[in-house]
Write an enzyme that holds these catalytic residues in place. Structure first.
Site, PDB file in Angstrom:
ATOM      1  N   ASP A  39       0.873  -1.165   0.000  1.00  0.00           N
ATOM      2  CA  ASP A  39       0.000   0.000   0.000  1.00  0.00           C
ATOM      3  C   ASP A  39       0.917   1.223   0.000  1.00  0.00           C
ATOM      4  O   ASP A  39       2.073   1.166   0.393  1.00  0.00           O
ATOM      5  CB  ASP A  39      -0.972   0.002   1.192  1.00  0.00           C
ATOM      6  CG  ASP A  39      -2.179   0.902   0.886  1.00  0.00           C
ATOM      7  OD1 ASP A  39      -2.104   1.700  -0.068  1.00  0.00           O
ATOM      8  OD2 ASP A  39      -3.193   0.820   1.596  1.00  0.00           O
ATOM      9  N   TRP A  40       0.370   2.346  -0.443  1.00  0.00           N
ATOM     10  CA  TRP A  40       1.215   3.462  -0.844  1.00  0.00           C
ATOM     11  C   TRP A  40       1.900   4.182   0.317  1.00  0.00           C
ATOM     12  O   TRP A  40       1.281   4.458   1.342  1.00  0.00           O
ATOM     13  CB  TRP A  40       0.395   4.449  -1.671  1.00  0.00           C
ATOM     14  CG  TRP A  40       0.161   3.946  -3.070  1.00  0.00           C
ATOM     15  CD1 TRP A  40       0.079   2.638  -3.460  1.00  0.00           C
ATOM     16  CD2 TRP A  40      -0.015   4.724  -4.245  1.00  0.00           C
ATOM     17  NE1 TRP A  40      -0.134   2.560  -4.808  1.00  0.00           N
ATOM     18  CE2 TRP A  40      -0.201   3.825  -5.321  1.00  0.00           C
ATOM     19  CE3 TRP A  40      -0.043   6.094  -4.508  1.00  0.00           C
ATOM     20  CZ2 TRP A  40      -0.415   4.249  -6.624  1.00  0.00           C
ATOM     21  CZ3 TRP A  40      -0.257   6.519  -5.806  1.00  0.00           C
ATOM     22  CH2 TRP A  40      -0.438   5.600  -6.864  1.00  0.00           C
TER      23      TRP A  40
END
Ligand code: BGC
Length: 732
Positions: free
Chosen positions: A289-290
């Site tokens: 996830d970012w």
């Protein structure tokens, strides 16, 4: 003195000019989309390669790559300027561009070209479908496959080959801010819908990415919360849907931000390697996830994390360094590169089924599909005195009331947000439908007396109440942990108090008062539920939602949606939830299994939804043949309108040797029936679907003994008919 001032102003002027130039350049750069060609036709790789050929080709490529080239596959492309672009796009333009990762022109390896979802492709003005939770309420896997196909086509038309929109976190508590992005509270429903979406998307040679692996269901504390869960609960409740995605050939998985049992998901060896690769045999690749998905590159790489998104923070030169100083073995880098390249090759060595053109984005066909999905997703919760459907011939004046009636409420404003070409609001949809035949009186309801007055003159009233992106959505924080924008976990499970007051005030002057509820998960309605004759769950219904709503209100469409979660009477009936939790324990029971376990009655059970007609169930039979449990049941439409029913099959356990839930959903079928028509419905499950996870042996076990097969219109025990089957020493 004068000269000094002149020089000072001149230098300041030049500096200022330079600054403006830099800002202008940064802006242009942010707007510029490199537009790499990701279509299979743009790569020389032979089409139609076998799995083995792909595997060998990937291995050969990896063997010819330098360490730098391999590591370059493992993070987003763009370097420092990539951050500038992301910052401007997100901070000012509120929308990301396609994020590329791992383009290698020397070896003709395509990049990942990422877009978010799930309600459509977020990098363009694409078709905005109802949110995933609404689609969960359709219980319609064929329809979801068509949605996936439309999303896949639009992805390709926009240059995307990686869709980060298969969100399948299990809804444990309705206050979760991103509830709307997933399909509901049951692993089987989640898994089936995820597989359907994935098959539609991947048909277009777009890699589907399931997220957020795993146990990501509290928003405000997602970056740090440690979710404690025992192995049985993990395997039986929180992971089966991810496994179904893997078994169906899903290309990729995104790890979650939170920790599971003390370790960040992005560094979690148990999740990423032992379960995903060793137990399930996942052949695809994992992305983080970012930004905060990886905190330690060495740990992440050794745990089995393949790609850092959106850009390098802990991978890149740090990973090269880690290999050089022996903290990460190059053989591990080779495995990671192999997984990434093998998957990309798999998708780039297939022929495209069609040609993708820009005019596919939000075309007529997809807009009609968005309307169909909205029509099939709305759930009729109450309909006393058959207030609905409205008879257009008899309704001369219709009042439409509520602050959400005239706004385009498509859901959260976090990563799933984008602007479709238009949004049909409830008011617009109703106006479109009635034309000049009915007077529409509209009030936003802020002035209760004005609204009451209007309602008292009308033949019927529609109140649109509920939530929007201020109440729920992704929780985005600055580096210092301060919230930026709106959203986050819900502060209350009821409507806003002013909406409750409004509903009661309107209901006191007009007894044909219909409440349409917008939102992404359960809303507690106890305060006003008894005061109104009709309630319809409208969700965040996408760009065509208003048109769909009108067609349901006036009976062109018979509602068929069923709740993908339980609506409680009170929050006390739900599991413990704390949006600020640093640590939280997820128990074995949640959703309808918790209600069964505690013998509690909900306001509306999981799987519930009314129709303008009625259905009857009888003649249930069930038998085991070749490892399959085949169940037949007659379903009859006993009313005077055609309608669609969702037939649900649950399994129950007679005297199990180990505690089991009261029942578990294992199959469902949609059936459309004309008035008076009966159809024999066949439901199947495999004997393996009865299994439980045995923590002692780490195996799935089917206990011999008696099982119940329960069939009916919802999870309400009083509405299910059942038969018992006997299982003798089945091996797992
Ligand atoms: C979200 C992901 C999303 C990513 C990129 C993250 O904050 O949790 O769901 O895919 O941002 O937008």
């Amino acid at each position: 003195m004068k000269k000094a001032a002149f020089v000072f102003f001149k230098i300041t002027g030049i500096l200022f000019g330079l600054l403006i130039l830099i800002i202008a350049f940064a802006f242009l750069y942010a707007l510029y989309n490199p537009d790499y060609d990701i279509s299979p036709g743009a790569y020389h790789w032979e089409k139609g390669m076998s799995e083995k050929e792909i595997e060998d080709t990937a291995r050969n490529l990896v063997s010819r790559m330098t360490l730098e080239e391999k590591v370059d596959q493992m993070d987003g492309d763009g370097g420092i300027l990539g951050w500038v672009r992301l910052g401007i796009r997100f901070g000012i333009l509120k929308r990301f561009n396609i994020q590329y990762a791992g383009r290698n022109t020397r070896l003709d390896i395509p990049p990942i070209a990422f877009s978010d979802g799930p309600r459509g492709i977020t990098v363009g003005h694409s078709t905005c479908f109802p949110v995933a939770m609404a689609r969960g309420a359709t219980w319609d896997t064929d329809l979801e496959r068509r949605v996936g196909n439309a999303i896949g086509q639009e992805a390709r038309a926009l240059g995307v080959n990686y869709f980060g929109g298969v969100c399948i976190n299990l809804l444990r508590h309705p206050a979760w801010g991103r509830a709307q992005e997933t399909y509901g509270e049951d692993p089987w429903l989640l898994g089936r819908m995820a597989v359907a979406l994935t098959s539609g998307v991947q048909k277009n040679n777009v890699m589907a990415c399931a997220k957020h692996y795993a146990l990501n269901s509290i928003e405000n504390s997602r970056l740090f919360v440690d979710v404690l869960v025992d192995e049985r609960t993990l395997r039986e409740v929180y992971l089966p849907h991810f496994k179904m995605f893997v078994d169906a050939g899903g290309a990729s998985i995104m790890s979650a931000y939170n920790k599971v049992n003390g370790e960040h998901c992005g560094h979690n060896y148990h999740l990423l390697t032992e379960i995903l690769r060793e137990d399930w045999g996942f052949k695809g690749f994992v992305t983080s996830d970012w930004i905060e998905g990886i905190r330690n590159g060495v740990k992440a790489a050794n745990a089995g994390m393949d790609v850092e998104m959106p850009l390098s923070m802990h991978y890149g030169k740090n990973l090269i360094e880690a290999v050089k100083n022996g903290k990460v073995k190059e053989t591990q880098i080779d495995k990671m590169a192999q997984r990434i390249i093998r998957t990309k090759l798999k998708f780039v060595t297939r022929k495209d089924p069609i040609t993708y053109t820009p005019d596919m984005v939000a075309n007529e066909k997809h807009r009609l599909l968005a309307r169909e999905v909205a029509e099939k997703s709305m759930v009729l919760l109450k309909n006393e005195r058959t207030v609905l459907p409205l008879d257009p011939g008899k309704i001369k004046k219709l009042a439409v009331i509520g602050r959400l009636a005239a706004v385009g409420n498509t859901g959260d404003h976090g990563s799933s947000y984008f602007k479709p070409p238009y949004v049909i609001t409830p008011l617009k949809g109703i106006r479109n439908y009635v034309g000049k035949n009915t007077d529409i009186l509209y009030s936003d309801g802020q002035n209760v007396n004005e609204a009451k007055n209007m309602a008292s003159q009308a033949d019927a009233v529609i109140i649109i109440a509920g939530l929007d992106y201020h109440d729920e959505g992704e929780y985005i924080t600055s580096g210092k942990g301060k919230q930026i924008g709106t959203g986050g976990d819900r502060k209350s499970l009821t409507l806003h108090p002013e909406d409750e007051v409004l509903i009661q005030a309107i209901a006191s002057v007009n007894d044909r008062c219909i409440v349409g509820l917008m939102g992404g998960s359960a809303i507690i309605m106890e305060k006003w539920k008894k005061d109104v004759p009709a309630i319809l769950m409208v969700w965040y219904p996408g760009m065509e939602g208003g048109n769909a709503l009108a067609r349901i209100l006036f009976g062109d469409i018979n509602p068929s949606g069923k709740l993908p979660f339980t609506i409680p009477v009170s929050e006390k009936q739900l599991p413990f939830f704390d949006p600020a939790a640093k640590t939280i324990e997820y128990g074995y029971y949640q959703g309808y299994t918790l209600f069964d376990h505690k013998n509690e009655t909900p306001a509306f059970p999981f799987g519930f939804g009314l129709s303008y007609t009625a259905f009857q169930y009888d003649s249930l039979t069930t038998k085991i043949s070749d490892g399959n449990i085949i169940t037949l049941v007659n379903v009859t439409n006993t009313g005077d309108r055609a309608g669609t029913e969702t037939v649900q099959l649950y399994i129950g356990f007679e005297d199990p040797p180990v505690e089991r839930p009261g029942k578990l959903l294992r199959d469902f079928r949609k059936v459309r029936l004309e008035p008076g028509e009966t159809k024999k419905i066949r439901l199947t499950l495999v004997v393996k679907d009865l299994a439980r996870y045995d923590t002692g042996t780490g195996q799935w076990v089917i206990d011999p003994g008696e099982y119940r097969i329960l069939v009916g219109p919802s999870s309400d025990n009083d509405k299910l008919i059942s038969k018992t089957i006997s299982i003798e020493n089945e091996s797992n």
